[in-house]
Design a protein around this motif. Structure first.
Motif, mmCIF file in Angstrom:
data_model
loop_
_atom_site.group_PDB
_atom_site.id
_atom_site.type_symbol
_atom_site.label_atom_id
_atom_site.label_comp_id
_atom_site.label_asym_id
_atom_site.label_seq_id
_atom_site.Cartn_x
_atom_site.Cartn_y
_atom_site.Cartn_z
ATOM 1 N N TYR A 123 -56.511 -13.050 -66.661
ATOM 2 C CA TYR A 123 -57.500 -13.795 -67.447
ATOM 3 C C TYR A 123 -57.783 -15.161 -66.828
ATOM 4 O O TYR A 123 -58.839 -15.750 -67.077
ATOM 5 C CB TYR A 123 -57.000 -13.942 -68.893
ATOM 6 C CG TYR A 123 -56.737 -12.604 -69.548
ATOM 7 C CD1 TYR A 123 -57.796 -11.764 -69.909
ATOM 8 C CD2 TYR A 123 -55.439 -12.170 -69.775
ATOM 9 C CE1 TYR A 123 -57.552 -10.541 -70.499
ATOM 10 C CE2 TYR A 123 -55.185 -10.946 -70.368
ATOM 11 C CZ TYR A 123 -56.243 -10.126 -70.719
ATOM 12 O OH TYR A 123 -56.010 -8.899 -71.295
ATOM 13 N N ASP A 124 -56.825 -15.649 -66.010
ATOM 14 C CA ASP A 124 -57.044 -16.905 -65.303
ATOM 15 C C ASP A 124 -57.718 -16.675 -63.949
ATOM 16 O O ASP A 124 -58.591 -17.452 -63.538
ATOM 17 C CB ASP A 124 -55.712 -17.637 -65.081
ATOM 18 C CG ASP A 124 -55.061 -18.042 -66.402
ATOM 19 O OD1 ASP A 124 -55.815 -18.257 -67.383
ATOM 20 O OD2 ASP A 124 -53.814 -18.113 -66.443
ATOM 21 N N ALA A 167 -57.008 -4.504 -65.274
ATOM 22 C CA ALA A 167 -56.679 -5.888 -64.921
ATOM 23 C C ALA A 167 -55.496 -5.886 -63.969
ATOM 24 O O ALA A 167 -54.684 -4.956 -63.970
ATOM 25 C CB ALA A 167 -56.355 -6.698 -66.175
ATOM 26 N N LYS A 227 -59.477 -14.035 -63.113
ATOM 27 C CA LYS A 227 -60.662 -13.173 -63.267
ATOM 28 C C LYS A 227 -60.505 -11.835 -62.526
ATOM 29 O O LYS A 227 -61.501 -11.236 -62.102
ATOM 30 C CB LYS A 227 -61.939 -13.871 -62.751
ATOM 31 C CG LYS A 227 -62.152 -15.273 -63.307
ATOM 32 C CD LYS A 227 -62.255 -15.265 -64.811
ATOM 33 C CE LYS A 227 -62.510 -16.671 -65.355
ATOM 34 N NZ LYS A 227 -62.471 -16.726 -66.841
ATOM 35 N N ILE A 287 -60.303 -8.840 -63.375
ATOM 36 C CA ILE A 287 -60.590 -7.795 -64.372
ATOM 37 C C ILE A 287 -61.751 -6.971 -63.841
ATOM 38 O O ILE A 287 -62.730 -7.520 -63.322
ATOM 39 C CB ILE A 287 -60.934 -8.404 -65.743
ATOM 40 C CG1 ILE A 287 -59.734 -9.210 -66.272
ATOM 41 C CG2 ILE A 287 -61.340 -7.321 -66.746
ATOM 42 C CD1 ILE A 287 -60.009 -9.979 -67.542
ATOM 43 N N SER A 343 -52.053 -14.672 -64.268
ATOM 44 C CA SER A 343 -52.669 -13.837 -65.308
ATOM 45 C C SER A 343 -54.073 -13.409 -64.870
ATOM 46 O O SER A 343 -54.821 -14.217 -64.313
ATOM 47 C CB SER A 343 -52.767 -14.616 -66.614
ATOM 48 O OG SER A 343 -53.603 -13.943 -67.534
ATOM 49 N N ARG A 378 -53.871 -7.357 -74.121
ATOM 50 C CA ARG A 378 -53.392 -8.709 -73.818
ATOM 51 C C ARG A 378 -51.875 -8.806 -73.996
ATOM 52 O O ARG A 378 -51.178 -9.470 -73.220
ATOM 53 C CB ARG A 378 -54.082 -9.726 -74.722
ATOM 54 C CG ARG A 378 -55.531 -9.991 -74.352
ATOM 55 C CD ARG A 378 -56.163 -11.030 -75.283
ATOM 56 N NE ARG A 378 -57.501 -11.409 -74.875
ATOM 57 C CZ ARG A 378 -57.786 -12.370 -73.998
ATOM 58 N NH1 ARG A 378 -56.780 -13.054 -73.450
ATOM 59 N NH2 ARG A 378 -59.029 -12.663 -73.686
ATOM 60 N N ALA A 393 -59.844 -4.774 -71.642
ATOM 61 C CA ALA A 393 -58.903 -5.850 -71.345
ATOM 62 C C ALA A 393 -58.918 -6.928 -72.416
ATOM 63 O O ALA A 393 -57.995 -7.750 -72.490
ATOM 64 C CB ALA A 393 -59.224 -6.463 -69.985
ATOM 65 N N THR A 394 -59.958 -6.925 -73.220
ATOM 66 C CA THR A 394 -60.056 -7.930 -74.281
ATOM 67 C C THR A 394 -59.321 -7.512 -75.550
ATOM 68 O O THR A 394 -59.174 -8.317 -76.477
ATOM 69 C CB THR A 394 -61.531 -8.173 -74.614
ATOM 70 O OG1 THR A 394 -62.170 -6.918 -74.889
ATOM 71 C CG2 THR A 394 -62.242 -8.850 -73.454
#
Length: 748
Positions: free
Chosen positions: A119-120, A131, A122, A124, A117, A96, A90-91
């Motif tokens: 990433y906001d 994700a 979490k 994942i 998201s 992304r 996911a990184t």
């Protein structure tokens, strides 16, 4: 019996006689009733069962809190972004980019809100390969499936641009749309095909178009009238789509059966040389009475569903009860009127290549041969038939019931099922998280916020969830939603254990310590558990109600303790055999490939109780009809064995035709893709087939032959019971005073 002045008495006979004398009035009243019922029902509208009324327990409490707060929960959707193979993370930059593209694409449709998201939030996965992009559909959640198409297209577009990733959408709206598209037409087609199938079988049975159309017409008008009545009654007892489907099935089955019983008897009497008027009177006094006894018994069985406390079951029971009552009334009123109007024209539209069958006293040659062997060696017949049924029922001892998960309900036939599995593998419980509905006097009070955070932490530390646990506040209503993915995912047993931890350990230690806070836990797993608990608690009262009242009805209708007891025992054997077949096929997988049921491993939770009620009611159709004919022959002076032979053989054609129709209609539902519908169809079809053959053709006559005159035994202390048998035969039939060895009159 004479061919002229044959007077009859009793409710069925009086109703039939009045209808025959006032035939146009009877037909007009029936048509007016159907039109008025449908019109008033349409004008009143149908009240649907609310979510807050569906279940008891915490699920009901949570739904009530949401309803009282006026919170309209939107349909939540999730897009899974997952690296194919084992290398992507996911990184990664392209990952992304894909997430950003998904968010922009769904927002661009104008149909969604609150896009988050991963990433906001979490969201994942632990291995970093997956994700979740989450968002809500705008508008009413009930109709979100109608508006989700542009969103699905947008996600598909992003998928085409990123072939190294899985990019798939799942959620309430997308699942509803997928199911409606894939199975809505399938299910509707099954319902509609039931009518031509029944008509085709009746054409073969009667060999004449008019005679075949009458049962179908009666059944359809009963269904139409009941549909209208359901709308009116729904203002007292809300209805749902399931109750309509069950009503259609039951209405078609009993409507055709009742008309078939009546029409066959009238036809038989005419073939025996009686004029149409006399034949109609005899049919009214005999088959008409059997229809009333059977109809009342079926209604009582259906009423058993009202004791479950589950709104869906209550709606199904009430709808089924109404359609049976309407069909029963139609059979003893408008049907005699139509037969009187048609006379010999009921034979119009003969099918040239179908030879006319003699349905008179000679009966069926096949069943005559079977009965000859059964009555010659009744002990052997009882042991073989009962042993076979018990062997078939044996697998039911290990029955495992379960609310089927998406993958078990539909298999891998739908792409969304594969998405469901991938989400559950990456985020156990993520596709169906538990929802804690928290209500407080002030949801933003410090102690409440601290308790929420503590609950969030302990949900993970206790092992009930691996996270992420999300909190959504509704400040104006002082309500918070806490979403907790349960460890166990789609494994109902493991997820259930995680739910118990949340309810019994985490909640008391956190939210439970704050005064004035309510925190019921709902969601898919919680709903299943609450449903199971309530259903299990209702099994005993439902079974007791149905069995006791069926016993009493048979006792009053035949004034024989023996007949009442054997009726209950034989019906229970039939239901047990149906359970055994279900467990063998759907749980153990024996022959599962033949019906497309591989890998299910359980029986859907609601089915055993549903089948018991439906089968116990429908089985009484055949039982009452056959035993009534046997008793009638006994009253005419035949010996018990002669009466059994006559009763079973002369009703064999009717029972066979009715059973073939039921089996064919139920088997249609056994071909559907949904496992719950498949199980229902197979269970009903197998039970009716067993009931019409082994039970009525072998076991019933063998048991009655062994009992002899004891079939008509009624203890002296029960002689004061109401006599409901007086209208069983025409009044001029001489009833012999059958006595036992001590000279006491038997209750024949």
């Amino acid at each position: 019996m004479g061919n002229g002045d044959t007077r009859v008495r009793g409710l069925a006979a009086r109703a039939g006689g009045w209808s025959a004398r006032h035939r146009w009035a009877a037909v007009g009243i029936w048509v007016l009733f159907v039109v008025l019922a449908m019109g008033l029902g349409s004008a009143a509208g149908t009240v649907e069962v609310k979510d807050s009324d569906q279940l008891g327990g915490e699920t009901h409490t949570a739904a009530k809190i949401i309803e009282d707060a006026g919170i309209e929960e939107p349909a939540g959707e999730t897009v899974l972004v997952q690296a194919r193979g084992g290398s992507g993370k996911a990184t990664d930059a392209d990952f992304r980019t894909a997430v950003d593209s998904v968010m922009k694409a769904v927002e661009g449709t104008g149909q969604v809100t609150d896009v988050t998201s991963p990433y906001d939030t979490k969201t994942i996965s632990r291995d970093g390969r997956s994700a979740l992009v989450r968002f809500d559909m705008r508008g009413d959640s009930d109709t979100a499936g109608d508006r989700v198409e542009p969103v699905l297209k947008a996600v598909e577009g992003v998928q085409k641009e990123h072939s190294s990733l899985w990019i798939e959408e799942i959620g309430g709206a997308s699942m509803n749309k997928t199911f409606d598209d894939a199975f809505g037409d399938d299910f509707q087609q099954a319902e509609y095909s039931a009518v031509p199938v029944a008509l085709g079988i009746l054409l073969i049975a009667f060999g004449a178009l008019v005679a075949a159309l009458l049962p179908v017409a009666l059944a359809l008008t009963a269904i139409i009238a009941t549909t209208g009545l359901m709308g009116i009654v729904s203002h007292l007892q809300p209805m749902d789509n399931t109750s309509s489907s069950v009503m259609l099935l039951v209405g078609l089955a009993v409507g055709v059966d009742y008309c078939l019983f009546y029409l066959r008897r009238e036809r038989e009497e005419r073939e025996a040389g009686r004029d149409p008027e006399t034949a109609l009177r005899i049919a009214a006094a005999t088959s008409g009475r059997a229809v009333i006894v059977s109809g009342v018994t079926v209604c009582v069985a259906m009423a058993g569903m009202l004791f479950t406390g589950l709104a869906t079951f209550e709606a199904m029971g009430l709808a089924s009860l109404m359609v049976v009552a309407v069909a029963m009334v139609g059979s003893v009123t408008v049907l005699p009127a139509l037969l009187s109007l048609l006379g010999h024209r009921v034979e119009k539209g003969r099918i040239p290549f179908l030879k006319r069958r003699n349905n008179g006293s000679n009966g069926s040659r096949f069943w005559s041969a079977v009965l000859k062997g059964v009555l010659a060696k009744p002990w052997v017949s009882v042991l073989v038939a009962a042993g076979a049924l018990l062997a078939i029922a044996a697998p039911a001892v290990g029955m495992k019931t379960q609310n089927l998960t998406l993958d078990k309900e539909f298999g891998d036939s739908l792409p969304i099922v594969q998405t469901y599995n991938r989400v559950n593998e990456a985020f156990p419980g993520g596709s169906g998280p538990a929802t804690v509905v928290v209500r407080a006097e002030d949801i933003n009070a410090a102690d409440v916020r601290d308790a929420l955070e503590e609950f969030k932490e302990q949900a993970v530390s206790s092992g009930a969830s691996r996270g992420p646990v999300e909190i959504k506040l509704h400040d104006a209503q002082n309500v918070a939603f806490v979403y907790v993915p349960l460890v166990g995912g789609s494994d109902q047993d493991k997820a259930g254990a995680s739910l118990v931890k949340l309810r019994d350990q985490v909640r008391p230690a956190t939210l439970g310590k704050v005064d004035g806070v309510q925190a019921p836990i709902t969601g898919e797993v919680a709903g299943n558990k609450d449903f199971n608990d309530q259903l299990i608690g209702s099994v005993a009262p439902v079974f007791a109600f149905v069995v006791v009242f069926a016993f009493l009805l048979m006792l009053l209708s035949f004034r024989s303790l023996t007949i009442a007891i054997t009726s209950i025992v034989l019906n229970l054997l039939s239901v047990g055999a149906a359970y055994g077949i279900l467990v063998a096929v759907f749980q153990h997988g024996w022959g599962a490939s033949l019906v497309g049921a591989e890998g299910v491993g359980a029986i859907v939770t609601w089915l055993p109780l549903f089948l018991f009620v439906i089968l116990f009611g429908l089985s009484m159709d055949y039982h009452v009809f056959v035993v009534s004919r046997i008793r009638e022959a006994r009253l005419r002076g035949r010996t018990t064995n002669e009466a059994i032979q006559h009763g079973v053989v002369t009703t064999a054609g009717v029972v066979t035709s009715a059973a073939v129709i039921m089996v064919a209609v139920f088997a249609i539902f056994g071909t559907l893709s949904m496992q719950s519908m498949k199980q229902m169809g197979v269970g009903l079809a197998a039970a009716v087939l067993i009931d019409a053959t082994i039970i009525r053709g072998v076991l019933l006559p063998a048991v009655m032959a062994l009992l002899g005159e004891r079939n008509w035994y009624l203890p002296k202390w029960l002689h004061r019971l109401p006599d409901l048998t007086h209208d069983e035969a025409p009044e001029d039939v001489v009833r012999p005073a059958v006595r036992d060895d001590e000279g006491e009159r038997l209750g024949v």
